[in-house]
Motif scaffolding. Structure first.
Motif, mmCIF file in Angstrom:
data_model
loop_
_atom_site.group_PDB
_atom_site.id
_atom_site.type_symbol
_atom_site.label_atom_id
_atom_site.label_comp_id
_atom_site.label_asym_id
_atom_site.label_seq_id
_atom_site.Cartn_x
_atom_site.Cartn_y
_atom_site.Cartn_z
ATOM 1 N N ARG A 105 0.831 -1.207 0.000
ATOM 2 C CA ARG A 105 0.000 0.000 0.000
ATOM 3 C C ARG A 105 0.869 1.263 0.000
ATOM 4 O O ARG A 105 0.556 2.249 -0.676
ATOM 5 C CB ARG A 105 -0.932 -0.013 1.206
ATOM 6 N N GLY A 106 1.961 1.238 0.758
ATOM 7 C CA GLY A 106 2.884 2.367 0.754
ATOM 8 C C GLY A 106 3.431 2.637 -0.634
ATOM 9 O O GLY A 106 3.562 3.794 -1.062
ATOM 10 N N PHE A 107 3.758 1.559 -1.353
ATOM 11 C CA PHE A 107 4.258 1.705 -2.725
ATOM 12 C C PHE A 107 3.172 2.249 -3.644
ATOM 13 O O PHE A 107 3.382 3.221 -4.372
ATOM 14 C CB PHE A 107 4.754 0.360 -3.264
ATOM 15 N N ASP A 108 1.998 1.611 -3.620
ATOM 16 C CA ASP A 108 0.934 1.969 -4.560
ATOM 17 C C ASP A 108 0.473 3.415 -4.392
ATOM 18 O O ASP A 108 0.310 4.148 -5.364
ATOM 19 C CB ASP A 108 -0.261 1.028 -4.386
ATOM 20 N N ILE A 109 0.256 3.838 -3.144
ATOM 21 C CA ILE A 109 -0.216 5.207 -2.899
ATOM 22 C C ILE A 109 0.829 6.226 -3.356
ATOM 23 O O ILE A 109 0.517 7.192 -4.051
ATOM 24 C CB ILE A 109 -0.540 5.410 -1.406
ATOM 25 N N THR A 110 2.081 6.007 -2.967
ATOM 26 C CA THR A 110 3.146 6.964 -3.287
ATOM 27 C C THR A 110 3.409 7.028 -4.783
ATOM 28 O O THR A 110 3.543 8.111 -5.360
ATOM 29 C CB THR A 110 4.441 6.593 -2.540
ATOM 30 N N TYR A 111 3.463 5.868 -5.426
ATOM 31 C CA TYR A 111 3.740 5.838 -6.871
ATOM 32 C C TYR A 111 2.610 6.515 -7.642
ATOM 33 O O TYR A 111 2.846 7.276 -8.588
ATOM 34 C CB TYR A 111 3.917 4.398 -7.340
ATOM 35 N N ASP A 112 1.366 6.283 -7.220
ATOM 36 C CA ASP A 112 0.225 6.922 -7.881
ATOM 37 C C ASP A 112 0.299 8.439 -7.730
ATOM 38 O O ASP A 112 0.053 9.180 -8.692
ATOM 39 C CB ASP A 112 -1.086 6.396 -7.288
ATOM 40 N N ILE A 113 0.632 8.914 -6.543
ATOM 41 C CA ILE A 113 0.751 10.359 -6.309
ATOM 42 C C ILE A 113 1.820 10.958 -7.217
ATOM 43 O O ILE A 113 1.615 12.006 -7.847
ATOM 44 C CB ILE A 113 1.066 10.641 -4.828
ATOM 45 N N LEU A 114 2.968 10.312 -7.312
ATOM 46 C CA LEU A 114 4.068 10.836 -8.125
ATOM 47 C C LEU A 114 3.720 10.823 -9.610
ATOM 48 O O LEU A 114 4.066 11.752 -10.347
ATOM 49 C CB LEU A 114 5.343 10.024 -7.866
ATOM 50 N N MET A 115 3.025 9.771 -10.075
ATOM 51 C CA MET A 115 2.615 9.726 -11.481
ATOM 52 C C MET A 115 1.572 10.815 -11.777
ATOM 53 O O MET A 115 1.579 11.419 -12.855
ATOM 54 C CB MET A 115 2.049 8.346 -11.820
ATOM 55 N N ARG A 116 0.682 11.061 -10.828
ATOM 56 C CA ARG A 116 -0.311 12.120 -11.017
ATOM 57 C C ARG A 116 0.373 13.493 -11.048
ATOM 58 O O ARG A 116 0.034 14.353 -11.868
ATOM 59 C CB ARG A 116 -1.362 12.071 -9.910
ATOM 60 N N LEU A 117 1.325 13.713 -10.157
ATOM 61 C CA LEU A 117 2.062 14.981 -10.147
ATOM 62 C C LEU A 117 2.864 15.167 -11.430
ATOM 63 O O LEU A 117 3.065 16.289 -11.893
ATOM 64 C CB LEU A 117 3.001 15.039 -8.937
ATOM 65 N N GLY A 118 3.321 14.071 -12.000
ATOM 66 C CA GLY A 118 4.114 14.149 -13.219
ATOM 67 C C GLY A 118 3.290 14.347 -14.474
ATOM 68 O O GLY A 118 3.835 14.690 -15.529
ATOM 69 N N SER A 119 1.981 14.143 -14.382
ATOM 70 C CA SER A 119 1.137 14.255 -15.577
ATOM 71 C C SER A 119 0.093 15.365 -15.448
ATOM 72 O O SER A 119 -0.870 15.412 -16.206
ATOM 73 C CB SER A 119 0.429 12.914 -15.840
ATOM 74 N N ALA A 120 0.273 16.260 -14.467
ATOM 75 C CA ALA A 120 -0.678 17.355 -14.259
ATOM 76 C C ALA A 120 0.026 18.528 -13.595
ATOM 77 O O ALA A 120 1.179 18.417 -13.162
ATOM 78 C CB ALA A 120 -1.846 16.882 -13.399
ATOM 79 N N ASP A 121 -0.686 19.665 -13.514
ATOM 80 C CA ASP A 121 -0.139 20.840 -12.830
ATOM 81 C C ASP A 121 0.060 20.562 -11.353
ATOM 82 O O ASP A 121 1.046 20.969 -10.743
ATOM 83 C CB ASP A 121 -1.085 22.032 -12.982
ATOM 84 N N ASP A 122 -0.938 19.911 -10.741
ATOM 85 C CA ASP A 122 -0.884 19.570 -9.326
ATOM 86 C C ASP A 122 -1.892 18.457 -9.083
ATOM 87 O O ASP A 122 -2.523 17.951 -10.025
ATOM 88 C CB ASP A 122 -1.186 20.786 -8.442
ATOM 89 N N LEU A 123 -2.060 18.043 -7.829
ATOM 90 C CA LEU A 123 -2.924 16.903 -7.532
ATOM 91 C C LEU A 123 -4.403 17.234 -7.683
ATOM 92 O O LEU A 123 -5.220 16.338 -7.905
ATOM 93 C CB LEU A 123 -2.623 16.380 -6.126
ATOM 94 N N TYR A 124 -4.773 18.499 -7.559
ATOM 95 C CA TYR A 124 -6.171 18.874 -7.788
ATOM 96 C C TYR A 124 -6.510 18.753 -9.270
ATOM 97 O O TYR A 124 -7.603 18.315 -9.636
ATOM 98 C CB TYR A 124 -6.425 20.292 -7.277
ATOM 99 N N HIS A 125 -5.575 19.142 -10.113
ATOM 100 C CA HIS A 125 -5.749 18.959 -11.557
ATOM 101 C C HIS A 125 -5.797 17.470 -11.877
ATOM 102 O O HIS A 125 -6.647 17.005 -12.649
ATOM 103 C CB HIS A 125 -4.591 19.642 -12.299
ATOM 104 N N ALA A 126 -4.905 16.693 -11.277
ATOM 105 C CA ALA A 126 -4.853 15.245 -11.549
ATOM 106 C C ALA A 126 -6.126 14.535 -11.112
ATOM 107 O O ALA A 126 -6.504 13.508 -11.676
ATOM 108 C CB ALA A 126 -3.643 14.631 -10.845
ATOM 109 N N ALA A 127 -6.800 15.073 -10.087
ATOM 110 C CA ALA A 127 -8.032 14.441 -9.600
ATOM 111 C C ALA A 127 -9.151 14.524 -10.625
ATOM 112 O O ALA A 127 -10.149 13.815 -10.513
ATOM 113 C CB ALA A 127 -8.474 15.079 -8.290
ATOM 114 N N THR A 128 -9.002 15.386 -11.643
ATOM 115 C CA THR A 128 -10.027 15.492 -12.675
ATOM 116 C C THR A 128 -9.818 14.478 -13.801
ATOM 117 O O THR A 128 -10.612 14.430 -14.738
ATOM 118 C CB THR A 128 -10.049 16.912 -13.287
#
Length: 735
Positions: A670-693
Motif C-alpha cells: 500500500r505504501g508503494f501503490d499510494i506513493t507511486y500513484d501520487i508521483l505519477m499524477r504529479l508528473g502528468s498534471a499541474d498539481d494533484l487537484y488537476h490530476a483528480a479530474t
C-alpha cells in the motif's frame, strides 16, 4: 569612444579595438536573434501556466525558466516572457464533460487525425480539464475556442469586483532569521504576506531561507478602513470579537457562514480548537452576525465551501443564478470572495452532490503521459515511535517493534514508499522526501509544533499520518496552503477539509460494490439474507431488504445459530441460491459455513458478504469451504499470488531481494501503490487537484485509485475490488 551612425563608420585604431568591435557586433546580433525567440503574453482571467504552454507549443518548465516568479502562481494582467518554437501560436480547447476527440474535431471543422498530430498524448484518451492544441493561429487571427485570451465582460462584474487594496511602503525593517523559522511565520509576525517578503528579497523565489539570513521587511502605511454597506470589511469584523458556545448539530461551516468569515479565519481565531467540535466548546468569533441562528438551510439549498481561484463570476456562471440572488443569500460577499468561505447555493443536480465523479473504468498508465518533471516535494508522516526506541540492545528494539502494531505498519509502509520514490525516478520524476515521526495517536499539539517549525507550505503532497485524528489535524493546519494531505489507511471520510484525500474506500463503498453486482443479475436468483441479530447489523439489514424486497430471510436462533430446518425453508431447488452472510461471530460463521457446504451438492449456492472481516479468516473455519461456495466479497486491495512467477511485479521482486526473501506485507504494498500513484499524477498534471479530474481508474500492485470529490469536503477513493474464491482456494478478481 566608439560611435555608430548611418553615414559614418567607426574608427578602429588597433587590433584590440577591431576584435572588441567584432565581439560587440556579434553580441548585438546574438541578442537580437535570441529576442526573436520569445513573445510577451498577458495573463487572462482563468489561465494557468499549463494552458499558456499548450498555446505556444512549449512546456511549463520553459516558461518557469524565463519567469521564475511564476512558480509562486500567476495573476490576471501579469506579463510573461514565452519561448516560442518556429514563431507558432495555437488555438486551444479545454476538454469539458462529454467531450470526445471526434466531437471536438467537428466543432472546429478539422479531422481527429489533426488533433492527434498536435496532441500525441490524446491517443491514450482525453481528460476533463486537459488542454488540446487545435490548429496554428494565423497572423492577426484572434484566439478562439472555449479557453481564450480575452476576459469575458459582464455587466455584473462592475458591481461585484472587490477593490484591490493598494498599500504604500513607508520604510523597511531588517529581520534576522532564527533557527527553524519559516516564511509563513515571519509573514504572520509582521502582518504581511509571504509574497510581500519575496518581492523585496528576490532570491527567495529560487532559494529557501536559512538561519542568520537578513531579510528586508516592508512596513506599510496604515490605511483607514472603509466601512461597506453590509457592516464592514473582513478586517474590521475580525477585529471585534466575542465568545461563542457550540450548540448541538452545529458545524464549523455553519458558524463561519453566520459570521461571514472563512474556515481558515475561524481556525486562526481559535488555534486550539478541538477537531472533534464538541458541543459546549467555546470559540472566538467576530461580533458581527450576518445569518441569524434560527435561520436554517431551506430545501433545495446547501452550504458550499469556496474553492481556491474561484470567482463570483464563475460561481454565477456555474449555478445560473443572478448576482442579486447570490448577494441576498450571502450578504457578506459584497466585501469580496475568499477561498474557504462557506456560502449558501442552490443544490446542484450532480450525483450524490459530487463536484468530481467518474466511472470506475481502467485508464492507461500515467507513466506514458508524463510532462511535469520538476522535482516533487513529498512529506511522509508516520508513527515510528522513535521516542520509545532507546533500547539497550537490538533484540529489545525488535521486541518493541513486534509488540507495537502501529510501528510495524509504519515501517512496512515506509519501505514501500522508498521503492516507489526510486521507481518514479526511473521515469524521470525525482522527489525531495521529508520524513516526520508523528509518535502516537491523537497527538494534535505535537503535530502543530512540527508544522510551525517546517516549510509544509512548499510540499506537493503529505502522506499520512495513519490515525484519523492526526491526519485531520494536519489537513486542517495545511488547508490555508491548499496542500494535499493523503490519509493512507483510515477508512473514515473527512467532510471538513477540501485538501483531504481519503485513499481507502469506505465501508459503504465496499457494501455497494457487492450489492450492485448482485442487482445486475438477480432476476432469476433466489436471494437469501442470513444476518446476525443486533443493532450492529441493523443498517445493513435495512439496506439489503430495501434493495431486495423479495429476498427470503433465514431465521437465526438465540446464540446466533442457524438450524438446518430453517435453512431448508429458504433454499430453492429449481434456481440458483444467492446468499448474503453478514456476521462477525466466528461461531455463527462456522455453523453456517458447514451447513451451506452440506447443501452445496444438492443446491446451487453462491455466497456473498458485504464485509469479509477477521471472523471469516479464523483458523476454525475451513477456507476450502469458501472455495466450494464461491464466496464473493469486496476488498480495498487484491492479493498477489507470489507462487505464480508471472504475478510477481518488479516491486515485489525488488522487495523480496532487499528484505532477505520476505514477501511484502499489505502495508508495504500500500505504501508503494499510494506513493507511486501520487508521483505519477504529479508528473502528468499541474498539481494533484488537476490530476483528480482525470477520468478513469489507475491501478498498481494491489490497489487502484479513482478519486471523487463532494461539493462540500475533500476527495475520496471509490475504487475497490470484488473478489471471489474459485476452486482450489484461488482468488479471482471479478471487478
Amino acid at each position: 569612444m566608439l560611435r555608430f551612425g548611418y553615414s559614418s563608420k567607426p574608427i578602429i585604431k588597433n587590433s584590440f579595438m577591431r576584435n572588441f568591435l567584432m565581439f560587440f557586433l556579434l553580441l548585438i546580433v546574438v541578442q537580437y536573434s535570441n529576442a526573436q525567440q520569445y513573445k510577451s503574453h498577458k495573463v487572462a482571467n482563468g489561465e494557468n501556466v499549463y494552458r499558456i504552454a499548450k498555446r505556444y507549443n512549449t512546456t511549463p518548465e520553459e516558461i518557469y525558466k524565463m519567469n521564475p516568479t511564476a512558480k509562486e502562481g500567476i495573476v490576471e494582467g501579469q506579463i510573461l516572457a514565452i519561448p516560442v518554437t518556429n514563431d507558432k501560436e495555437y488555438k486551444i480547447h479545454t476538454v469539458e464533460k462529454g467531450d470526445t476527440v471526434y466531437n471536438i474535431s467537428k466543432k472546429y471543422g478539422i479531422t481527429p487525425e489533426a488533433i492527434y498530430e498536435l496532441n500525441p498524448e490524446a491517443v491514450n484518451g482525453i481528460n476533463l480539464g486537459q488542454v488540446l492544441r487545435i490548429a496554428p493561429l494565423q497572423k492577426g487571427e484572434p484566439v478562439i475556442g472555449n479557453t481564450t485570451n480575452t476576459v469575458v465582460k459582464d455587466s455584473i462584474l462592475d458591481n461585484i469586483k472587490p477593490l484591490e487594496e493598494i498599500r504604500k511602503i513607508v520604510s523597511f525593517k531588517t529581520h534576522k532569521v532564527a533557527r527553524k523559522e519559516t516564511l509563513y511565520g515571519i509573514a504572520k509576525k509582521y502582518n504581511i504576506t509571504i509574497d510581500d517578503i519575496k518581492k523585496h528579497n528576490k532570491r527567495l523565489y529560487s532559494e529557501e531561507i536559512k538561519k542568520k539570513d537578513r531579510l528586508r521587511i516592508p512596513v506599510f502605511e496604515k490605511s483607514t478602513e472603509v466601512i461597506t454597506q453590509e457592516g464592514g470589511n473582513t478586517t474590521s469584523r475580525i477585529s471585534t470579537t466575542t465568545k461563542y458556545v457550540v450548540k448541538p448539530k452545529e458545524t464549523k461551516f455553519g458558524i463561519a457562514r453566520r459570521h461571514g468569515i472563512t474556515i481558515a479565519e475561524l481556525e486562526q481565531l481559535n488555534p486550539k480548537m478541538d477537531p472533534g467540535f464538541p458541543v459546549g466548546m467555546e470559540l472566538i468569533v467576530p461580533t458581527v452576525i450576518f445569518v441569524p441562528l434560527e435561520e436554517t438551510i431551506e430545501s433545495g439549498f446547501e452550504l458550499y465551501e469556496v474553492q481556491p481561484k474561484e470567482t463570483i463570476y464563475s460561481i454565477l456562471k456555474r449555478t445560473q443564478i443572478s448576482s442579486d440572488s447570490l448577494f441576498k443569500m450571502n450578504p457578506y460577499l459584497r466585501d469580496g470572495l475568499k477561498a474557504g468561505m462557506v456560502i449558501t447555493l442552490p443544490v446542484q443536480e450532480t450525483k450524490d452532490s459530487l463536484a468530481i465523479d467518474f466511472a470506475e473504468v481502467k485508464r492507461d498508465d500515467l507513466s506514458t503521459m508524463l510532462w511535469n518533471f520538476k522535482p516533487k516535494k513529498i512529506a511522509i508522516m508516520l508513527p515510528f515511535g522513535l521516542e520509545n526506541l532507546e533500547k539497550d540492545s537490538r533484540q529489545e528494539a525488535e521486541d518493541y517493534i513486534k509488540e507495537k502494531k502501529g510501528v510495524r505498519v509504519a515501517i512496512d509502509f515506509y519501505k514501500g514508499v522508498l521503492i516507489a520514490i526510486d521507481s518514479a525516478k526511473t521515469k524521470g520524476i525525482s522527489s525531495e522526501l521529508s520524513v516526520f515521526d508523528t509518535q502516537k495517536n491523537n497527538n494534535v499539539g505535537y503535530l502543530k509544533q512540527v508544522i510551525a517549525t517546517n516549510n509544509f507550505d512548499e510540499m506537493d503532497a503529505i502522506i499520512g499520518p495513519l490515525y484519523q485524528a492526526n491526519v485531520e489535524a494536519i489537513a486542517a493546519s495545511l488547508k490555508v496552503y491548499d496542500t494535499p494531505v493523503f490519509s493512507p489507511i483510515s477508512k473514515k471520510e473527512s467532510k471538513l477539509y477540501g485538501n483531504f484525500f481519503q485513499t481507502r474506500p469506505t465501508d459503504i463503498m465496499l457494501q455497494d460494490k457487492v450489492i450492485k453486482f448482485v442487482e445486475k443479475d438477480s432476476t432469476d436468483k433466489n436471494i437469501i439474507l442470513i444476518i446476525q441479530p443486533g443493532a450492529k447489523f441493523e443498517e445493513i439489514r435495512k439496506k439489503l431488504t430495501a434493495k431486495f424486497p423479495a429476498a427470503k430471510v433465514a431465521k437465526i436462533e438465540k446464540g446466533n445459530y442457524l438450524h438446518e430446518v430453517n435453512l431448508r425453508k429458504v433454499l430453492a431447488k429449481n434456481k440458483p441460491n444467492w446468499i448474503f452472510l453478514e456476521s462477525d461471530d466466528v461461531s455463527m460463521i462456522s455453523n453456517i459455513n458447514a451447513l451451506l457446504n452440506a447443501k452445496a451438492e444438492s443446491n446451487k449456492i453462491t455466497l456473498f458478504t458485504t464485509d469479509k472481516n477477521d471472523a471469516f479468516d479464523d483458523d476454525n473455519i475451513k477456507n476450502e469451504y469458501w472455495s466450494k461456495l464461491h464466496l464473493h466479497y469486496p476488498s480495498i486491495d487484491k492479493e498477489f499470488d507470489n507462487s505464480i512467477k508471472e504475478s510477481t511485479t518488479p516491486f515485489v521482486a525488488r522487495y523480496i531481494k532487499e528484505n532477505n526473501g520476505t514477501i511484502p506485507s499489505k502495508y508495504a504494498v500500500r505504501g508503494f501503490d499510494i506513493t507511486y500513484d501520487i508521483l505519477m499524477r504529479l508528473g502528468s498534471a499541474d498539481d494533484l487537484y488537476h490530476a483528480a479530474t482525470f477520468e478513469g481508474t489507475t491501478e498498481y500492485v494491489e490497489n487502484k485509485f479513482n478519486y471523487a470529490k463532494k461539493t462540500l469536503g475533500g476527495y475520496f477513493n471509490k475504487a475497490c475490488y470484488l473478489i471471489k474464491f474459485d476452486d482450489n482456494l484461488k482468488l479471482t478478481v471479478i471487478e
